[in-house]
Design a protein around this motif. Structure first.
Motif, PDB file in Angstrom:
ATOM      1  N   PHE A  34     -11.616   2.462   1.214  1.00 40.70           N
ATOM      2  CA  PHE A  34     -12.492   2.449   2.397  1.00 40.70           C
ATOM      3  C   PHE A  34     -13.553   3.541   2.314  1.00 40.70           C
ATOM      4  N   LYS A  35     -13.162   4.685   1.754  1.00 39.67           N
ATOM      5  CA  LYS A  35     -14.102   5.791   1.664  1.00 39.67           C
ATOM      6  C   LYS A  35     -15.244   5.452   0.728  1.00 39.67           C
ATOM      7  N   CYS A  36     -14.935   4.758  -0.369  1.00 39.88           N
ATOM      8  CA  CYS A  36     -15.959   4.459  -1.368  1.00 39.88           C
ATOM      9  C   CYS A  36     -16.719   3.164  -1.086  1.00 39.88           C
ATOM     10  N   THR A  81     -13.179   7.828   8.681  1.00 38.72           N
ATOM     11  CA  THR A  81     -13.131   6.393   8.434  1.00 38.72           C
ATOM     12  C   THR A  81     -12.647   5.702   9.699  1.00 38.72           C
ATOM     13  N   GLY A  82     -13.279   4.630  10.057  1.00 41.59           N
ATOM     14  CA  GLY A  82     -12.851   3.944  11.267  1.00 41.59           C
ATOM     15  C   GLY A  82     -13.803   2.830  11.620  1.00 41.59           C
ATOM     16  N   LEU A 118      -1.431   3.033   1.857  1.00 38.95           N
ATOM     17  CA  LEU A 118      -2.231   3.933   2.687  1.00 38.95           C
ATOM     18  C   LEU A 118      -3.217   4.726   1.829  1.00 38.95           C
ATOM     19  N   ALA A 119      -2.677   5.358   0.768  1.00 43.06           N
ATOM     20  CA  ALA A 119      -3.528   6.182  -0.094  1.00 43.06           C
ATOM     21  C   ALA A 119      -4.610   5.337  -0.758  1.00 43.06           C
ATOM     22  N   TRP A 120      -4.175   4.221  -1.313  1.00 44.03           N
ATOM     23  CA  TRP A 120      -5.096   3.358  -2.053  1.00 44.03           C
ATOM     24  C   TRP A 120      -6.216   2.847  -1.158  1.00 44.03           C
ATOM     25  N   LEU A 121      -5.810   2.336   0.026  1.00 46.26           N
ATOM     26  CA  LEU A 121      -6.813   1.819   0.949  1.00 46.26           C
ATOM     27  C   LEU A 121      -7.736   2.930   1.438  1.00 46.26           C
ATOM     28  N   ALA A 122      -7.152   4.123   1.634  1.00 43.06           N
ATOM     29  CA  ALA A 122      -7.986   5.237   2.088  1.00 43.06           C
ATOM     30  C   ALA A 122      -9.130   5.476   1.116  1.00 43.06           C
ATOM     31  N   LEU A 123      -8.781   5.481  -0.177  1.00 40.54           N
ATOM     32  CA  LEU A 123      -9.821   5.702  -1.187  1.00 40.54           C
ATOM     33  C   LEU A 123     -10.812   4.539  -1.212  1.00 40.54           C
ATOM     34  N   SER A 154       1.906   4.047  -0.519  1.00 42.65           N
ATOM     35  CA  SER A 154       0.961   3.820  -1.620  1.00 42.65           C
ATOM     36  C   SER A 154      -0.268   3.085  -1.125  1.00 42.65           C
ATOM     37  N   ALA A 191      -5.556  -3.568   7.234  1.00 43.19           N
ATOM     38  CA  ALA A 191      -5.181  -2.166   7.451  1.00 43.19           C
ATOM     39  C   ALA A 191      -4.749  -1.914   8.877  1.00 43.19           C
TER      40      ALA A 191
END
Lengths: 200, 465, 227
Positions: free
Chosen positions: C86-88, C25-26, C79-84, C77, C63
């Motif tokens: 951004f991935k989706c 992601t980036g 970080l984790a939430w945004l990671a998911l 929290s 972010a």
């Protein structure tokens, strides 16, 4: 008019798969959704998703007691998940877990309640796929968001974002909730569904 | 296309309901035959033998021959039969496979393997022949019951079957829907198609049918021509367990809005809303105890919404509702009334008839429950699962629940949908019983025959402009 | 506004799925979002393109520049939430555009053309058809429960758990079972068991727009995974 043979799927089987697929999906979304929406609870989505679907699952196995039935459910959920943009971890998870669940329940020809509950527990593991992928692949997911600092701070952030405890709670929680939901399903089968004449 | 049953006996797997015994029936090409009789007499079974659903899908033991155009039905596969027999079922909601009307029209043709251009041409033909241009390219879920049934019919019509088999097609329809259905049937009759129709509601078929075949307990009890049938008085028909062959008009004496009675159930300046949309003109009604009030009106005008409002389920309204002088809000209405829904299946969820009566009720004695069940002729069923009893029995069970909860206002939403004459009269008797118990009884129905039997007053609701 | 074959749309979606599965992601994701936005605009889906794109860039900006200033548990929290998220996001956004711009019948016709077996096609079609029914059923069940003094809430559950469970599951599943029975009878009598392949009233055909878009996405994906 000749009937379809026992091995293949009748039209009624396929339609039942579609209808129960919708119900399984909605059960997951209804009680899992709130978890996914809250940042601190998002890892516990699979726990929420497993809560309601037990009875639906048990009834489904009674109505379509064929190996392919549950497998097709998994395939369709995987497909639908893909087309709606859900993460591949969950989609593939559903597919694989549905197939394994089908194999387990099929060992006892879908007639043994205990094994059917086991199948439901296995099925409920599916949604964990996304979070498992995240756990093992954190760096690529969050690298660009981490604060620039020392090596140690970097490691600390990485481990904090998905702790082992969180993962354990997710797994154990899901297994327990799935077991309870499955047991509720067995109870409802005996008390209601069979007597109502819909379990065939 | 002819159809014939030769010395046919049939019984379903695991049940004696709807069985047939030694039936001989010959249907000529182009004939319009109506099968009549009580629920469970076997008329639906005959339709299923002709379109092949029995014994191949709804299994059972068959002796004798079922012929379609001189050949046994069993010789053909389901998809071959689909091109010859068009089947229309009772429930508009569960008949269509697609979500939009165009796809539903094309469904059968796509199964037959027609190419795209031919399908489009056929769809255009059907649109003009069935007069459904206004239904093209629409979401099926937004159509009325009658429109859904029309689309279902048109989809089947599109395959140009030679024989039509209909199983109580008017069950869930209102007058408008029945009108649409009748026009469809007139069309295929004019084309010389053979029609076999099992029905309770006879009045709309009276001038279409060539022959009426009366079934009782799985045997043919009588056959009548159109003239003979029209010659029967309503009393004779009632004795035969049949509904009227003439359209019943609302008794004009009964139309009234009630006098200014301070006591009782009063609706003042009541306007119902769904979201921002105002549904109806102001309603001002006064209903005394022990007066059975029927409510009629066009589709969509808010009859069901009115009922739900009185039941305390709908709170978007302007105006006031009073019960015996006390102003009611939705919560209070909920405590004071009970509604028997149009589809009682949603209301029954216990594991036995008896348990259904005790669920959620406090302080009701066993004796009281047994009394109510006996009065409604359900006592013998008390250990059965509610889903295994008949439609008429389910309805009475729902009424039993309402009686046991001892509420003053009892509301009925289309209580006679799909009921045969005998059950319809039973419901009317129960309504009269409620009247004698001094309850407030309000009924929404398009069944004029029923309303005339048991309503003291009839109120018409008008659409808002 | 262009028209795309439903099979092309499916391929676009799959390529974005592959991309998100195999890349970090980036900043590259922003290019993908841009691509998806343009695709959406070409298909005439302005609301479904512009608004999600704006939300993406807002989140991305946050972010990179907002998040580092937040501390503690909230930081983790998010970080984790945004990671998911951004991935989706790219997949979800494209899916939203595609779903809104494609009729179910088109989609089913595309599947038929791809020779997907009826054991998948029929259940899928039924799923689309049954979703609205569940909504309707649910409103009736809510009414029925209210009439009996039951509420589908945690509090209502505690007051009378077995009744609430029965009231929720039994009517829903009885209705599902009945619908399955009735719908299959209706479908069988309309010839659904035919061994021949089903045709469609819609003509599904590739055009030049399809080829151009397919190639562009292919390029994007290769660049995204490698570069």
């Amino acid at each position: 008019m000749k009937e379809r043979n026992e091995k293949g799927f009748s039209v009624r089987d396929l339609i039942t798969i579609g209808i129960f697929g919708v119900l399984l999906l909605l059960c997951a979304m209804l009680t899992g959704g709130p978890f996914a929406a809250v940042p601190t609870l998002t890892f516990y989505y699979p726990i929420g998703a497993a809560l309601l679907a037990g009875p639906v699952f048990m009834l489904f196995l009674a109505k379509v007691p064929k190996l392919g039935g549950l497998m097709i459910v998994g395939a369709v959920l995987c497909f639908l998940g893909t087309v709606t943009g859900m993460h591949w971890g969950m989609n593939i998870g559903y597919l694989i877990c549905s197939c394994i669940a089908a194999l387990f329940a099929g060992l006892k020809k879908f007639r043994n309640m205990g094994w059917n509950v086991l199948a439901y527990i296995i099925y409920s593991i599916g949604p964990m796929g996304t979070y498992i992928v995240f756990f093992f692949n954190r760096e690529s997911w969050i690298g660009f968001m981490l604060k620039k600092g020392t090596e140690q701070e970097y490691i600390d952030q990485m481990s904090a974002v998905a702790t082992v405890q969180t993962m354990i709670v997710m797994v154990v929680g899901t297994l327990i909730v799935a077991l309870l939901s499955g047991m509720l399903g067995v109870k409802l089968m005996k008390k209601q569904f069979v007597k109502a004449g819909i379990a065939a | 296309m002819t159809a014939e049953l030769k010395k046919v006996s049939f019984s379903y797997e695991g049940s004696s309901e709807g069985a047939l015994y030694d039936v001989d029936l010959k249907i000529r090409d182009g004939e319009f035959v109506v099968l009549i009789g009580k629920s469970g007499c076997g008329k639906t079974t005959i339709t299923r033998l002709i379109n092949g659903i029995s014994p191949y899908y709804l299994k059972g033991d068959l002796t004798g021959e079922v012929l379609l155009g001189e050949r046994p039905v069993g010789e053909r596969k389901s998809y071959e039969l689909a091109g010859i027999v068009g089947s229309v079922f009772q429930n508009p909601r569960t008949q269509f496979f697609n979500t939009d009307t165009d796809s539903e029209l094309a469904f059968g043709l796509e199964n037959m393997g027609m190419d795209a251009d031919a399908i489009i041409r056929r769809m255009d033909e059907v649109t003009s022949e069935m007069d459904i241009a206004y239904l093209r390219d629409r979401n099926i879920f937004q159509l009325s019951g009658g429109e859904k049934q029309k689309i279902a019919f048109s989809g089947i019509y599109a395959a140009r079957p030679e024989i039509y088999v209909l199983d109580e097609p008017s069950s869930n329809l209102d007058e408008k829907g029945i009108g649409l259905l009748k026009r469809s049937l007139e069309k295929i009759k004019a084309q010389g198609r053979t029609v076999l129709c099992a029905e309770h509601r006879l009045y709309y078929l009276a001038d279409l049918a060539d022959r009426f075949v009366w079934l009782k307990d799985g045997r043919i009890k009588g056959e009548f021509t159109q003239e003979e049938m029209l010659g029967f008085s309503d009393e004779t028909l009632a004795e035969m367990g049949l509904r009227s062959v003439r359209e019943t008009m609302t008794d004009p004496e009964k139309i009234s809005y009630g006098d200014d009675d301070r006591k009782g159930l009063r609706l003042e300046h009541l306007e119902l809303f769904r979201g921002k949309k105002r549904l109806n003109d102001e309603i001002n009604i006064s209903i005394p105890r022990g007066c059975v009030t029927g409510i009629v009106g066009e589709n969509g005008v808010g009859k069901s919404t009115l009922l739900r409002t009185l039941a305390g389920l709908h709170s978007q309204y302007k105006g006031e509702i009073y019960l015996e002088g006390a102003k009611q809000n939705s919560g209070q209405l909920l405590k004071n009334s009970f509604m028997v829904m149009q589809d009682v299946n949603y209301q029954l969820f216990a594991e036995s008839v008896y348990r259904e009566c005790t669920l959620g009720q406090k302080g009701i004695s066993k004796k009281q429950i047994e009394e109510v069940l006996t009065r409604l002729d359900l006592y013998g069923l008390k250990d059965r699962h509610p889903n295994t009893i008949s439609g008429g029995q389910k309805q009475r069970l729902s009424i039993a629940v309402g009686l046991i909860s001892n509420r003053d206002v009892i509301l009925f939403d289309e209580p006679t949908s799909g009921l045969d004459a005998g059950n319809m009269r039973r419901v009317a008797d129960i309504v009269m019983d409620l009247k004698r118990q001094d309850k407030y009884v309000i009924i929404v129905s398009h069944d004029q025959e029923f309303m005339n039997l048991c309503c003291d007053r009839i109120i018409a609701i008008h659409q808002s402009n | 506004m262009i028209r795309l074959d439903p099979r092309t749309k499916l391929f676009l979606l799959l390529s974005v799925v592959l991309y998100t599965a195999f890349s970090e992601t980036g900043i590259k994701d922003c290019a993908v979002i841009g691509f998806v936005t343009i695709t959406g605009m070409l298909l005439g889906e302005f609301r479904k393109s512009i608004i999600p794109a704006l939300i993406w860039f807002f989140l991305y900006f946050f972010a990179l520049f907002g998040l580092p200033h937040i501390e503690g548990v909230i930081h983790t929290s998010l970080l984790a939430w945004l990671a998911l998220i951004f991935k989706c996001y790219p997949c979800c956004m494209l899916a939203g555009i595609i779903i809104h711009s494609t009729q179910i019948s088109e989609f089913m016709a595309g599947m038929a053309k791809m020779k997907i077996p009826r054991t998948i096609v029929i259940p899928l079609a039924v799923m689309f058809r049954y979703f609205p029914v569940v909504k309707e059923d649910w409103s009736y069940i809510r009414d029925a429960m209210a009439l009996r003094g039951l509420r589908p809430t945690p509090l209502g559950f505690i007051k009378n758990p077995s009744a609430v469970i029965d009231a929720l599951y039994v009517p829903m599943l009885v209705s599902a079972s009945k619908t399955a029975d009735e719908l299959s009878l209706a479908a069988v009598t309309r010839g659904i068991e035919t061994p021949r392949p089903r045709t469609s009233r819609l003509k599904i055909r590739f055009g030049s727009a399809d080829i151009i878009i397919l190639i562009s996405y292919l390029g994007l994906i290769i660049f995204g995974i490698m570069g």
